[in-house]
Design a protein around this motif. Structure first.
Motif, PDB file in Angstrom:
ATOM      1  N   GLY A 146       0.798  -1.213   0.000  1.00 12.70           N
ATOM      2  CA  GLY A 146       0.000   0.000   0.000  1.00 12.70           C
ATOM      3  C   GLY A 146       0.832   1.264   0.000  1.00 12.70           C
ATOM      4  N   ASP A 147       2.080   1.154  -0.432  1.00 17.67           N
ATOM      5  CA  ASP A 147       3.010   2.289  -0.427  1.00 17.67           C
ATOM      6  C   ASP A 147       3.784   2.263  -1.735  1.00 17.67           C
ATOM      7  N   SER A 148       3.641   3.302  -2.524  1.00 21.75           N
ATOM      8  CA  SER A 148       4.311   3.338  -3.830  1.00 21.75           C
ATOM      9  C   SER A 148       5.814   3.460  -3.709  1.00 21.75           C
ATOM     10  N   HIS A 149       6.322   3.795  -2.508  1.00 20.15           N
ATOM     11  CA  HIS A 149       7.760   3.964  -2.316  1.00 20.15           C
ATOM     12  C   HIS A 149       8.432   2.728  -1.704  1.00 20.15           C
ATOM     13  N   SER A 150       7.672   1.683  -1.410  1.00 19.50           N
ATOM     14  CA  SER A 150       8.242   0.495  -0.774  1.00 19.50           C
ATOM     15  C   SER A 150       7.784  -0.756  -1.500  1.00 19.50           C
ATOM     16  N   GLY A 151       8.561  -1.809  -1.343  1.00 23.67           N
ATOM     17  CA  GLY A 151       8.204  -3.090  -1.933  1.00 23.67           C
ATOM     18  C   GLY A 151       8.872  -4.225  -1.195  1.00 23.67           C
ATOM     19  N   SER A 152       8.261  -5.380  -1.236  1.00 25.23           N
ATOM     20  CA  SER A 152       8.846  -6.565  -0.618  1.00 25.23           C
ATOM     21  C   SER A 152       8.320  -7.790  -1.334  1.00 25.23           C
ATOM     22  N   GLY A 153       8.971  -8.908  -1.110  1.00 24.71           N
ATOM     23  CA  GLY A 153       8.537 -10.126  -1.761  1.00 24.71           C
ATOM     24  C   GLY A 153       9.338 -11.328  -1.318  1.00 24.71           C
ATOM     25  N   VAL A 154       8.946 -12.487  -1.825  1.00 29.10           N
ATOM     26  CA  VAL A 154       9.623 -13.745  -1.537  1.00 29.10           C
ATOM     27  C   VAL A 154       9.883 -14.451  -2.857  1.00 29.10           C
ATOM     28  N   ARG A 155      10.817 -15.388  -2.854  1.00 27.49           N
ATOM     29  CA  ARG A 155      11.132 -16.136  -4.059  1.00 27.49           C
ATOM     30  C   ARG A 155      11.394 -17.588  -3.715  1.00 27.49           C
ATOM     31  N   LEU A 156      11.130 -18.438  -4.662  1.00 33.03           N
ATOM     32  CA  LEU A 156      11.303 -19.875  -4.500  1.00 33.03           C
ATOM     33  C   LEU A 156      11.730 -20.443  -5.844  1.00 33.03           C
ATOM     34  N   GLY A 157      12.784 -21.258  -5.833  1.00 35.82           N
ATOM     35  CA  GLY A 157      13.244 -21.806  -7.099  1.00 35.82           C
ATOM     36  C   GLY A 157      14.167 -22.994  -6.936  1.00 35.82           C
ATOM     37  N   LEU A 158      14.715 -23.429  -8.055  1.00 34.74           N
ATOM     38  CA  LEU A 158      15.600 -24.584  -8.088  1.00 34.74           C
ATOM     39  C   LEU A 158      16.842 -24.269  -8.915  1.00 34.74           C
ATOM     40  N   LYS A 159      17.986 -24.803  -8.471  1.00 37.26           N
ATOM     41  CA  LYS A 159      19.186 -24.888  -9.304  1.00 37.26           C
ATOM     42  C   LYS A 159      19.221 -26.296  -9.859  1.00 37.26           C
ATOM     43  N   LEU A 160      19.307 -26.413 -11.163  1.00 37.60           N
ATOM     44  CA  LEU A 160      19.195 -27.705 -11.833  1.00 37.60           C
ATOM     45  C   LEU A 160      20.569 -28.267 -12.179  1.00 37.60           C
ATOM     46  N   PRO A 161      20.725 -29.600 -12.203  1.00 33.45           N
ATOM     47  CA  PRO A 161      22.041 -30.224 -12.445  1.00 33.45           C
ATOM     48  C   PRO A 161      22.388 -30.310 -13.929  1.00 33.45           C
ATOM     49  N   THR A 162      22.533 -29.158 -14.572  1.00 30.34           N
ATOM     50  CA  THR A 162      22.811 -29.132 -16.008  1.00 30.34           C
ATOM     51  C   THR A 162      24.298 -29.039 -16.338  1.00 30.34           C
ATOM     52  N   GLY A 163      25.123 -28.642 -15.351  1.00 31.57           N
ATOM     53  CA  GLY A 163      26.552 -28.488 -15.608  1.00 31.57           C
ATOM     54  C   GLY A 163      27.306 -29.802 -15.511  1.00 31.57           C
ATOM     55  N   SER A 164      28.397 -29.892 -16.259  1.00 28.99           N
ATOM     56  CA  SER A 164      29.236 -31.087 -16.257  1.00 28.99           C
ATOM     57  C   SER A 164      29.941 -31.266 -14.913  1.00 28.99           C
ATOM     58  N   THR A 165      30.191 -32.531 -14.547  1.00 29.48           N
ATOM     59  CA  THR A 165      30.943 -32.853 -13.328  1.00 29.48           C
ATOM     60  C   THR A 165      32.109 -33.792 -13.638  1.00 29.48           C
ATOM     61  N   THR A 166      32.560 -33.807 -14.898  1.00 31.51           N
ATOM     62  CA  THR A 166      33.547 -34.813 -15.317  1.00 31.51           C
ATOM     63  C   THR A 166      34.814 -34.218 -15.919  1.00 31.51           C
ATOM     64  N   GLN A 167      35.120 -32.955 -15.634  1.00 29.61           N
ATOM     65  CA  GLN A 167      36.330 -32.353 -16.184  1.00 29.61           C
ATOM     66  C   GLN A 167      37.573 -32.916 -15.500  1.00 29.61           C
ATOM     67  N   ASN A 168      38.660 -33.085 -16.278  1.00 25.30           N
ATOM     68  CA  ASN A 168      39.924 -33.628 -15.774  1.00 25.30           C
ATOM     69  C   ASN A 168      41.052 -32.611 -15.890  1.00 25.30           C
ATOM     70  N   MET A 169      42.106 -32.835 -15.104  1.00 19.79           N
ATOM     71  CA  MET A 169      43.333 -32.069 -15.252  1.00 19.79           C
ATOM     72  C   MET A 169      44.085 -32.559 -16.487  1.00 19.79           C
ATOM     73  N   ASP A 170      45.019 -31.747 -16.983  1.00 22.93           N
ATOM     74  CA  ASP A 170      45.697 -32.094 -18.231  1.00 22.93           C
ATOM     75  C   ASP A 170      46.854 -33.068 -18.055  1.00 22.93           C
ATOM     76  N   ALA A 171      47.291 -33.313 -16.820  1.00 29.35           N
ATOM     77  CA  ALA A 171      48.404 -34.236 -16.580  1.00 29.35           C
ATOM     78  C   ALA A 171      48.002 -35.220 -15.485  1.00 29.35           C
ATOM     79  N   GLN A 172      48.392 -36.452 -15.623  1.00 28.67           N
ATOM     80  CA  GLN A 172      48.046 -37.468 -14.634  1.00 28.67           C
ATOM     81  C   GLN A 172      49.074 -37.497 -13.512  1.00 28.67           C
ATOM     82  N   ASP A 173      48.743 -38.225 -12.467  1.00 29.48           N
ATOM     83  CA  ASP A 173      49.661 -38.440 -11.356  1.00 29.48           C
ATOM     84  C   ASP A 173      50.737 -39.433 -11.797  1.00 29.48           C
ATOM     85  N   PRO A 174      52.028 -39.066 -11.713  1.00 26.62           N
ATOM     86  CA  PRO A 174      53.083 -40.005 -12.114  1.00 26.62           C
ATOM     87  C   PRO A 174      53.043 -41.325 -11.345  1.00 26.62           C
ATOM     88  N   ALA A 175      52.411 -41.329 -10.164  1.00 22.79           N
ATOM     89  CA  ALA A 175      52.326 -42.555  -9.377  1.00 22.79           C
ATOM     90  C   ALA A 175      51.248 -43.512  -9.889  1.00 22.79           C
TER      91      ALA A 175
END
Length: 332
Positions: A146-175
């Protein structure tokens, strides 16, 4: 409309990960807490570039020097992680109360360290990639105060598993046997592999007949599942900010961002993960057209504390001394 757009340039949330190899800082971004208050109906597209170079090793709150190789089999974070993020936020205001937003991140990361191989051969390793990250889908509801100079709110959402999880380093362990890949640590991957719940709330107030305005917001994120023995730590961000309109086009912005992230969990999690920080983020916003704004922030840490494995002295986390964010926001 203009005052709402100015306030939107302030309402930011930090999306960051504090990890051993310095996967991110706490950048100010335009996944605004109010989720589209710059327009009552229609679409807003925000394109943003963020840069952070994590090259300062910390143990708790103290700067430390990397340990010398001693055939421990551990990674020595003695180099750097360059984090760049290209993010497209698309907000759709169904009406003055309900908004939905989609965040599409492109992760550009260059990480380098020395592997303290048990073979006694210190091995430089590097991972460099450009990959899609984890997409976010968030809905928000604005209250009528009821005030043109103020505002408030809530939010609800999800982060989805779209990113890769299989990246490797460029050199292996010598062992290891020849041809054995060496995986990049999980917290530095483009994605976490988990679905996360996002909850938040905000309040803003514009001073009547004044160029000043201010806001406060809080946002939390928690993973709802594990993925391959890994679960990212809970994340909470509290923001407090103000703005000052120098002219009809130019606005000064200032935020204080407090961020907490719990340790990661699971067999694949690093013991040196998580922490908390307090950051100061000054910026500017400039209206190049009635519905188009460009903006920029520089974020400076006032205090940084990272969680470490106390059993391994000086094996800390890389942190960034500053972060730069530049973007353009267009309403339709």
């Amino acid at each position: 409309m203009k005052r709402r757009l100015l306030m939107m340039m302030l309402l930011g949330a930090c999306a960051n990960v504090q990890a051993a190899c310095g996967t991110a800082s706490c950048p100010v971004n335009t996944q605004w807490d109010a989720q589209g208050l710059s327009h009552d109906e229609g679409v807003r597209v925000d394109l943003r570039y963020t840069y952070a170079r994590a090259n300062k090793l910390r143990f708790g709150s103290k700067r430390v020097a990397p340990e010398a190789p001693a055939a421990t089999g551990l990674e020595i974070e003695n180099r750097r992680t360059i984090n760049q993020l290209l993010n497209a936020d698309i907000d759709y205001a169904v009406n003055a109360r309900w908004k939905i937003a989609l965040g599409l991140p492109l992760v550009i990361r260059d990480h380098a360290h020395t592997l303290d191989s048990t073979s006694g051969i210190p091995t430089p390793q590097r991972a460099e990639f450009t990959r899609l990250g984890d997409i976010r889908a968030v809905g928000s509801f604005s209250f009528d105060l009821g005030d043109s100079h103020s505002g408030s709110g809530v939010r609800l959402g999800l982060k989805l598993p779209t990113g890769s999880t299989t990246q490797n380093m460029d050199a292996q362990d010598p062992a290891d046997p020849p041809g054995t890949p060496y995986a990049l640590e999980r917290s530095a991957q483009p994605g976490t592999g988990t679905t996360d719940l996002i909850l938040g709330a905000y309040y803003y107030h514009e001073l009547a007949d004044s160029p000043w305005g201010w806001f406060t917001s809080i946002q939390g994120q928690t993973a709802l599942n594990h993925h391959q023995d890994f679960q990212p730590g809970d994340d909470v961000v509290v923001d407090l900010g103000t703005r000052y309109a120098f002219t009809r086009q130019l606005t000064g912005l200032l935020q204080v961002n407090a961020h907490y992230r719990d340790r990661d969990n699971g067999l694949e999690a690093e013991p040196t993960s998580g922490g908390y920080s307090l950051n100061l983020s000054p910026g500017l916003s400039f209206a190049v057209a009635r519905q188009t704004r460009i903006y920029g922030f520089v974020q400076l840490p006032l205090y940084q504390y990272v969680y470490v494995d106390k059993a391994e002295a000086n094996f800390g986390q890389l942190t960034a001394p500053w972060t730069l964010s530049l973007g353009i926001s267009q309403s339709f």
